[in-house]
Every structure is written in C-alpha cells, then in structure tokens.
Design an enzyme around this catalytic site. Structure first.
Site, mmCIF file in Angstrom:
data_model
loop_
_atom_site.group_PDB
_atom_site.id
_atom_site.type_symbol
_atom_site.label_atom_id
_atom_site.label_comp_id
_atom_site.label_asym_id
_atom_site.label_seq_id
_atom_site.Cartn_x
_atom_site.Cartn_y
_atom_site.Cartn_z
ATOM 1 N N HIS A 150 15.980 -2.113 -3.148
ATOM 2 C CA HIS A 150 15.207 -2.745 -1.999
ATOM 3 C C HIS A 150 16.092 -3.724 -1.312
ATOM 4 C CE1 HIS A 150 12.159 -5.654 -0.043
ATOM 5 N NE2 HIS A 150 11.428 -4.778 -0.331
ATOM 6 N N ASP A 167 15.562 -5.981 -10.890
ATOM 7 C CA ASP A 167 14.501 -6.407 -9.730
ATOM 8 C C ASP A 167 13.145 -5.840 -10.297
ATOM 9 O OD1 ASP A 167 12.841 -6.139 -7.918
ATOM 10 O OD2 ASP A 167 14.085 -5.371 -6.383
ATOM 11 N N GLN A 200 8.399 -4.037 -9.149
ATOM 12 C CA GLN A 200 7.558 -2.804 -9.198
ATOM 13 C C GLN A 200 7.198 -2.602 -10.744
ATOM 14 O OE1 GLN A 200 5.761 -1.834 -6.790
ATOM 15 N NE2 GLN A 200 6.901 -2.655 -5.098
ATOM 16 N N LYS A 230 2.383 -8.881 -6.269
ATOM 17 C CA LYS A 230 2.378 -7.378 -6.857
ATOM 18 C C LYS A 230 1.895 -7.370 -7.984
ATOM 19 C CE LYS A 230 6.435 -6.414 -4.130
ATOM 20 N NZ LYS A 230 6.097 -5.936 -2.902
ATOM 21 N N CYS A 268 11.791 -1.115 3.237
ATOM 22 C CA CYS A 268 12.745 -1.924 2.948
ATOM 23 C C CYS A 268 14.020 -1.292 2.104
ATOM 24 C CB CYS A 268 12.401 -3.332 2.551
ATOM 25 S SG CYS A 268 11.412 -4.245 3.338
#
Ligand SMILES: Cc1ncc(COP(=O)(O)O)c(C=O)c1O
Length: 408
Positions: free
Chosen positions: A122, A199, A202, A225, A366
């Site tokens: 991302h 990261d 998700q 999220k 993104c």
C-alpha cells in the site's frame, strides 16, 4: 459450531439500513469495516459518562477517562499478544504508525542502508520510506510479486543484502488478499541483522495477531478496519526497538521534563503520543479488540473461507473476468480483486451500487506499483467480514455478470 451470521448481523445497526433504497450488500470491508453495537456503546458510554482529558487531571472524570484509555491500550496489547501495554503506541491509523516508524528508525540509518519493500505494498508502506530516502540517502529495494499476487520469495537472496536494515512488508495484501509467509522474512532479516515491520491493516480484522509468535519488531494497524472507530490505530514495537526511536511530534504529554535549554522525553509509548490523544476512539478500539476476541475464531475463519470460495467460483463464471491474486483458498483472505475486460472498475462499482446495492471498491487501492505490475489502471475489489452472507455473494456475482453484459 457454525457461525450464527443472522444473529451476528443484528449487532450491526447499519446492516439493516437501505442506503439508496436497496438492501445493503456491504463488501467494502477492506476499506472500512462496520461497527458493532458493543463498540458504538463503548464510545457513547465514554462520551456521555467519562469524558475528560487523560493523564492530567485528578478529578473523578479525568481518572475514569485515563483508566478507560489505558484499559484500551491493555486490550490492544492483549489482542496482539504483546509483552506489555507499554509496547503499544496509539496513532491515528496504519499510515501514521508507519510514518512514525520511518521517522524513528530513520534516525539510525545512513546513506546506503537498505530498506526492503515489496510490489504488493500500500502507498502508506512506500511513501514514508521514500520520504526517508530523500532525507537520509537510504536505498529502497523491492521484492517482486508472482503472477498470482504473492511476494516472490525466490528473489530474497538477491534483494536482502548485508546492507539491509529493515524489511517492511504487508501482512495481508489489500489488493490480492495474499497472506505473507512471515517466518522466512524474519529469518532473512535476522541473518543480516535487519528489523522487520509488518503492515497489519488487512490482517488484524481477521482475528487476534500474535506478534511474539510472528517474531517481528514492529506492527502497524488501523482501528476502522477491525470494527473500531476511525482516527485510531497503533504501532506495536518491541520495547528496545521503540526505545531507540526518537519522537516525531513534540508537545504536551510526551515529556519527562522541559526547560528552554532542553527537553527530556517520556519513555515509550507516551513519547509518541504528543498532545491530547483520540481518547474516545481508543476506547472504541479497545472495545473492538475485545469484541473480535469474543468471536468463535474457527467458526469465523470457516465462514469467511467458504464465502471466499463461493466468490471465486462465482466470479470465474463471468466471461472476461480475471482475478488479480490467488485463485485458490490456500494462504489468502477474503479480499478479492478482479478486472473485467471492457469495463472500467469505477463503472462496474457504480453499476453494482445503483442496481444491486453492492458496496465495492474500484480503483488502484493505493497500490499503484502493483497495478503497474499487472498492467492495469485499477481493479474492482470485494472484501469480506464475518457478517457477510451468501446473499451478498449472490448479489455480487449476479451484478458483475450483469455489468459485463451491459457495459462491455
Ligand atoms: C494494507 C494497508 N496498509 C495501509 C493502509 C492505510 O490505512 P489507514 O488509511 O487506515 O492509515 C490500508 C488501508 O486501506 C491498507 O489496506
């Protein structure tokens, strides 16, 4: 036991609304997931009963607000299986967390040091490192991605050199849904004395993450999220890694002592939380972490896996449709991106919204370098949460087939 999806859905007030006058099929969970009543109530309770600033007052409300804020930190630490709440610094989200890490680690990097990323990232795990490159002269190396949208580990030996100081990768791709195999990443990093940042934007929505078992050094994620409020997220870091990072913002709350000659900073995590923090949002994030932890994890995983399979096989029946990412269920989450020949993703998403009540995301997500890798301007993306149903997938597949017939 199988997940009682209908009961779960009653916890989400927004799911029974009809935006645009249609039954809502919300499949944009990777962008923002919806909030259950437990989270909404925790935020409301805080704002109506405990609202005050934290860590500064001695009155009853200030003490309650501080306890709630620190309780949220403890809940997040528990969700991540962190060694201690002091390893959790609240930020406004994943983007802020990675920028904080880049700033903090950047203080120890010199020209020629290397940061390894992948084509899957991302922008929020690309741009902060480019900004650091401009400031310090570090180099950025990029791991390529395979045809089925996974990080290509066959390039590891060539890309991760002795000059590598950090490997920063997505834990789960927001485009392809691929889950990164973290163990070889940690092994390669350790072999050259580098740190590992994940990261986790998700990954955290799909259940608690065990940062200690993963063996990484830094972990970034967003609250919105994982069924929490927006404007809140966190950077988890090993104590010694956080301790070597200078703060990014200066101001109240992050100091031990201030004179005009010099300021001594507070220890982590307070050092990274200058100013009044997003208190109600943190309380909501803590409630979200507890809400996810209370779900039957195996039942949720089985439900999401079944719906992912249904989505993949349903979409495979649409002529001219290509999935960007793994087409099998192994090592992937319920984030499915696809391109439909002759139909722009924005037109497709509009068609599905207007005629089928399906909320999707269309565009580059993104992740422009990944789009370039696949020769695309963008994709359409459907992403699952535990409250999704067979009816959502049926509406998606019917809508995509209809869009292809009418728009291509
Ligand atoms: C993999 C990934 N990383 C980072 C981000 C950025 O998250 P936020 O906008 O909440 O900071 C996102 C959001 O879409 C994401 O999916």
């Amino acid at each position: 036991m199988a997940l009682d999806v209908q009961r779960l859905r009653t916890e989400f007030p927004i799911l029974s609304t009809q935006p645009g006058g249609r039954t809502l099929h919300y499949l944009d969970n990777a962008a923002t997931a919806q909030m259950p009543r437990a989270v909404i109530d925790a935020v409301t309770r805080h704002e109506t009963g405990d609202r005050a600033n934290v860590a500064r007052g001695v009155h009853a409300l200030a003490e309650r607000a501080t306890a709630a804020f620190e309780g949220a930190r403890a809940a997040v630490a528990d969700y991540l299986n962190a060694s201690s709440p002091e390893e959790v610094a609240f930020t406004s989200g994943t983007t802020a967390a990675i920028n904080l890490a880049a700033h903090g680690l950047g203080a120890h990097l010199k020209p020629g040091d290397e940061v390894v990323l992948s084509e899957l990232e991302h922008h929020s795990n690309i741009v902060p490192w480019q900004m650091l490159r401009e400031r310090t002269g570090i180099e950025i190396k990029v791991l390529p991605v395979t045809e089925d949208g996974r990080i290509d580990f066959t390039f590891f030996d060539r890309i991760v050199t002795k000059r590598c100081r950090l490997i920063a990768l997505t834990h789960v791709s927001n485009v392809t849904g691929a889950v990164t195999d973290v163990a070889p990443v940690v092994e390669a990093a350790r072999a050259v004395g580098a740190l590992v940042l994940l990261d986790g934007a998700q990954a955290v929505p799909h259940g608690p993450v065990d940062v200690r078992a993963l063996g990484v050094d830094l972990y970034a994620f967003s609250g919105h999220k994982m069924y929490g409020p927006n404007g809140i997220g966190a950077l988890w870091g090993k104590r010694d890694v956080l301790a070597m990072m200078p703060p990014m913002l200066g101001g109240g709350g992050m100091i031990r002592h201030v004179t005009f000659a010099r300021t001594a900073y507070a220890d982590p995590p307070k050092r990274f939380e200058a100013g009044t923090p997003p208190i109600a949002q943190a309380v909501g994030l803590g409630a979200a972490a507890q809400w996810v932890q209370a779900l039957d994890r195996e039942a949720v995983a089985a439900h999401e896996l079944r719906l992912t399979g249904k989505m993949l096989s349903g979409l495979a029946t649409v002529p001219g449709l290509r999935v960007i990412g793994p087409t099998g269920l192994q090592g992937r989450r319920g984030v499915v991106s696809f391109a439909v020949e002759g139909v722009h993703p924005h037109d497709l998403c509009q068609w599905l919204n207007d005629r089928f009540g399906v909320a999707l995301r269309g565009g580059h997500h993104c992740a422009e370098p990944l789009m370039q890798r696949f020769g695309l301007d963008g994709t359409s993306r459907a992403s699952l949460a535990p409250y999704n149903t067979d009816a959502d997938i049926d509406a998606l597949v019917e809508g995509v087939a209809d869009a292809r017939r009418n728009l291509a």
